[in-house]
Design an enzyme around this catalytic site. Sequence first.
Site, mmCIF file in Angstrom:
data_model
loop_
_atom_site.group_PDB
_atom_site.id
_atom_site.type_symbol
_atom_site.label_atom_id
_atom_site.label_comp_id
_atom_site.label_asym_id
_atom_site.label_seq_id
_atom_site.Cartn_x
_atom_site.Cartn_y
_atom_site.Cartn_z
ATOM 1 N N TYR A 52 0.828 -1.278 0.052
ATOM 2 C CA TYR A 52 0.089 -0.040 -0.110
ATOM 3 C C TYR A 52 0.825 1.266 0.010
ATOM 4 O O TYR A 52 0.464 2.236 -0.523
ATOM 5 C CB TYR A 52 -1.108 -0.165 1.046
ATOM 6 C CG TYR A 52 -2.195 -1.022 0.822
ATOM 7 C CD1 TYR A 52 -3.198 -0.700 -0.007
ATOM 8 C CD2 TYR A 52 -2.098 -2.156 1.313
ATOM 9 C CE1 TYR A 52 -3.845 -1.771 -0.439
ATOM 10 C CE2 TYR A 52 -3.031 -3.340 1.036
ATOM 11 C CZ TYR A 52 -4.093 -3.004 -0.007
ATOM 12 O OH TYR A 52 -4.861 -3.959 -0.065
ATOM 13 N N ARG A 55 1.428 1.720 -3.622
ATOM 14 C CA ARG A 55 0.385 2.255 -4.169
ATOM 15 C C ARG A 55 0.125 3.712 -4.057
ATOM 16 O O ARG A 55 -0.393 4.531 -4.933
ATOM 17 C CB ARG A 55 -0.924 1.452 -4.035
ATOM 18 C CG ARG A 55 -0.754 0.166 -4.692
ATOM 19 C CD ARG A 55 -2.073 -0.810 -4.415
ATOM 20 N NE ARG A 55 -3.145 -0.086 -5.122
ATOM 21 C CZ ARG A 55 -4.386 -0.685 -4.812
ATOM 22 N NH1 ARG A 55 -4.745 -1.201 -3.817
ATOM 23 N NH2 ARG A 55 -5.395 0.230 -5.449
ATOM 24 N N HIS A 105 -14.577 1.121 -0.821
ATOM 25 C CA HIS A 105 -13.392 0.229 -0.501
ATOM 26 C C HIS A 105 -12.424 1.256 0.211
ATOM 27 O O HIS A 105 -11.138 0.660 0.482
ATOM 28 C CB HIS A 105 -12.788 -0.042 -1.746
ATOM 29 C CG HIS A 105 -13.660 -1.190 -2.182
ATOM 30 N ND1 HIS A 105 -13.668 -1.749 -3.435
ATOM 31 C CD2 HIS A 105 -14.747 -1.924 -1.659
ATOM 32 C CE1 HIS A 105 -14.529 -2.716 -3.763
ATOM 33 N NE2 HIS A 105 -15.377 -2.651 -2.682
ATOM 34 N N CYS A 113 -6.531 2.923 12.918
ATOM 35 C CA CYS A 113 -6.081 2.168 14.180
ATOM 36 C C CYS A 113 -6.859 0.819 14.076
ATOM 37 O O CYS A 113 -8.031 0.934 14.350
ATOM 38 C CB CYS A 113 -6.071 3.076 15.411
ATOM 39 S SG CYS A 113 -5.579 1.714 16.718
ATOM 40 N N CYS A 132 -1.039 5.202 17.167
ATOM 41 C CA CYS A 132 -2.358 5.888 16.656
ATOM 42 C C CYS A 132 -2.344 7.066 17.548
ATOM 43 O O CYS A 132 -2.017 7.110 18.755
ATOM 44 C CB CYS A 132 -3.331 4.887 17.259
ATOM 45 S SG CYS A 132 -5.059 5.694 17.399
ATOM 46 N N GLY A 171 -15.753 2.030 -15.912
ATOM 47 C CA GLY A 171 -14.377 1.494 -15.457
ATOM 48 C C GLY A 171 -14.226 0.497 -14.355
ATOM 49 O O GLY A 171 -13.611 0.424 -13.781
ATOM 50 N N SER A 173 -15.247 -3.873 -13.522
ATOM 51 C CA SER A 173 -15.393 -5.246 -14.243
ATOM 52 C C SER A 173 -16.433 -6.002 -13.784
ATOM 53 O O SER A 173 -16.826 -6.951 -14.480
ATOM 54 C CB SER A 173 -14.112 -6.057 -14.183
ATOM 55 O OG SER A 173 -13.835 -6.268 -12.896
ATOM 56 N N ASN A 197 -17.214 1.896 -20.195
ATOM 57 C CA ASN A 197 -16.037 0.984 -20.056
ATOM 58 C C ASN A 197 -15.440 0.723 -21.301
ATOM 59 O O ASN A 197 -15.613 1.109 -22.520
ATOM 60 C CB ASN A 197 -16.394 -0.363 -19.546
ATOM 61 C CG ASN A 197 -15.659 -0.903 -18.704
ATOM 62 O OD1 ASN A 197 -15.085 -0.443 -17.627
ATOM 63 N ND2 ASN A 197 -15.218 -2.256 -18.825
ATOM 64 N N LEU A 198 -14.042 0.357 -21.017
ATOM 65 C CA LEU A 198 -13.267 0.075 -22.342
ATOM 66 C C LEU A 198 -14.009 -1.064 -23.198
ATOM 67 O O LEU A 198 -13.955 -1.049 -24.555
ATOM 68 C CB LEU A 198 -11.881 -0.452 -22.082
ATOM 69 C CG LEU A 198 -10.702 -0.412 -22.868
ATOM 70 C CD1 LEU A 198 -10.524 1.071 -23.521
ATOM 71 C CD2 LEU A 198 -9.386 -0.670 -22.151
HETATM 72 P P1 OAD Z 1 -10.981 -4.164 -12.478
HETATM 73 O O1 OAD Z 1 -9.269 -4.356 -12.781
HETATM 74 O O2 OAD Z 1 -11.418 -5.554 -12.065
HETATM 75 O O3 OAD Z 1 -11.666 -3.712 -13.765
HETATM 76 C C1 OAD Z 1 -11.152 -2.649 -14.561
HETATM 77 C C2 OAD Z 1 -12.034 -2.381 -15.646
HETATM 78 O O4 OAD Z 1 -11.673 -0.984 -16.141
HETATM 79 C C3 OAD Z 1 -12.091 -3.578 -16.762
HETATM 80 O O5 OAD Z 1 -13.378 -3.742 -17.262
HETATM 81 C C4 OAD Z 1 -11.392 -2.743 -17.988
HETATM 82 O O6 OAD Z 1 -12.061 -3.132 -19.209
HETATM 83 C C5 OAD Z 1 -11.713 -1.414 -17.811
HETATM 84 N N1 OAD Z 1 -10.881 -0.550 -18.037
HETATM 85 C C6 OAD Z 1 -9.369 -0.456 -18.526
HETATM 86 N N2 OAD Z 1 -8.945 0.812 -18.889
HETATM 87 C C7 OAD Z 1 -9.975 1.498 -18.887
HETATM 88 C C8 OAD Z 1 -10.158 2.764 -19.459
HETATM 89 N N3 OAD Z 1 -8.995 3.666 -20.044
HETATM 90 N N4 OAD Z 1 -11.208 3.490 -19.641
HETATM 91 C C9 OAD Z 1 -12.315 2.813 -19.324
HETATM 92 N N5 OAD Z 1 -12.257 1.435 -18.831
HETATM 93 C C10 OAD Z 1 -11.198 0.600 -18.548
HETATM 94 O O7 OAD Z 1 -11.218 -3.143 -11.356
HETATM 95 P P2 OAD Z 1 -12.501 -2.939 -10.603
HETATM 96 O O8 OAD Z 1 -13.630 -3.238 -11.255
HETATM 97 O O9 OAD Z 1 -12.262 -1.436 -10.057
HETATM 98 O O10 OAD Z 1 -11.124 -4.171 -4.320
HETATM 99 O O11 OAD Z 1 -12.137 -4.028 -9.319
HETATM 100 C C11 OAD Z 1 -12.923 -3.891 -8.423
HETATM 101 C C12 OAD Z 1 -12.403 -4.172 -6.921
HETATM 102 O O12 OAD Z 1 -11.392 -5.322 -7.117
HETATM 103 C C13 OAD Z 1 -11.402 -3.270 -6.496
HETATM 104 O O13 OAD Z 1 -11.977 -1.917 -5.856
HETATM 105 C C14 OAD Z 1 -10.420 -3.880 -5.757
HETATM 106 C C15 OAD Z 1 -10.200 -5.069 -6.586
HETATM 107 O O14 OAD Z 1 -9.745 -6.131 -5.993
HETATM 108 C C16 OAD Z 1 -10.593 -4.436 -3.460
HETATM 109 O O15 OAD Z 1 -9.289 -4.513 -3.127
HETATM 110 C C17 OAD Z 1 -11.184 -4.819 -2.040
#
Ligand code: OAD
Length: 228
Positions: A52, A55, A105, A113, A132, A171, A173, A197-198
């Site tokens: 983290y 990130r 999230h 803490c 903390c 954006g 999945s 979405n893409l």
């Molecule tokens: P994902 O990585 O699962 O999905 C990203 C989505 O963004 C995919 O459908 C891609 O096609 C799309 N994408 C990529 N580039 C793009 C662009 N330039 N423009 C538009 N769309 C684009 O990410 P999340 O759906 O955010 O949770 O994942 C959900 C959760 O899973 C996250 O919050 C995280 C992860 O594990 C935790 O860590 C609890």
Amino acid sequence: MRIVILTGAGISAESGLGTFRDKDGLWTKYDLNEVATPEGFAKNPQLVTDFYNARRANCASAQPNAAHHALARLEAALPGQVTLITQNVDDLHQRAGSRNVIQMHGALMSALCAGCGHRWPAPPAMALTDRCPACGQARARPDVVWFGEIPYHMEAIAEAVETCTHFAAIGTSGQVYPAAGLAAEARRNGAQCTELNLEPSEISRVFQHRRYGPASEVVPAWVDSLLD
Ligand code: OAD
């Protein structure tokens, strides 16, 4: 109009922050059980803290893109009518100017803490020895929701989704619940639902309207169409 927008990692992809499940996504490089679960943190807290911290550093050097800016423009044009729910732990929506943001999230820029539940601004690099400021225990953890934990602000999210007239997922999945279930809930309640979405997501069938392409292009165009 009451608009609820759900964003995921795809909206920040063009800002240089990696997504999770795309080719080269974070979950192709890291085992999510090791870095994104309470069990992983209990087993190797240094590994999780380092993950983290890295990130957070990426996020600090990234800039909001045209999609983040377009959503801030939408909120400014329709005061009180836009709720932005994000699964992202970055702060790019806020830095673009969005105000009504629910980070379901959690947030990279916040420390939590594990002992008393107090929150404070995370330093650029958190350390396991951080104390903390409220209770003095050295039990700091990133203020993010891990798999197996309940996302934040679920009541406010449910209320927003129940009462919205328009719902958009950008954006994401559609693979992680409960976030992935919000579109179907909005649709059941009669909202106009749009996927941006893409490419079509796992749950694209839920949406009556679909716009595919990079977020920096499709989101500003969608905002323009709403404001027309
Ligand atoms: P994902 O990585 O699962 O999905 C990203 C989505 O963004 C995919 O459908 C891609 O096609 C799309 N994408 C990529 N580039 C793009 C662009 N330039 N423009 C538009 N769309 C684009 O990410 P999340 O759906 O955010 O949770 O994942 C959900 C959760 O899973 C996250 O919050 C995280 C992860 O594990 C935790 O860590 C609890």
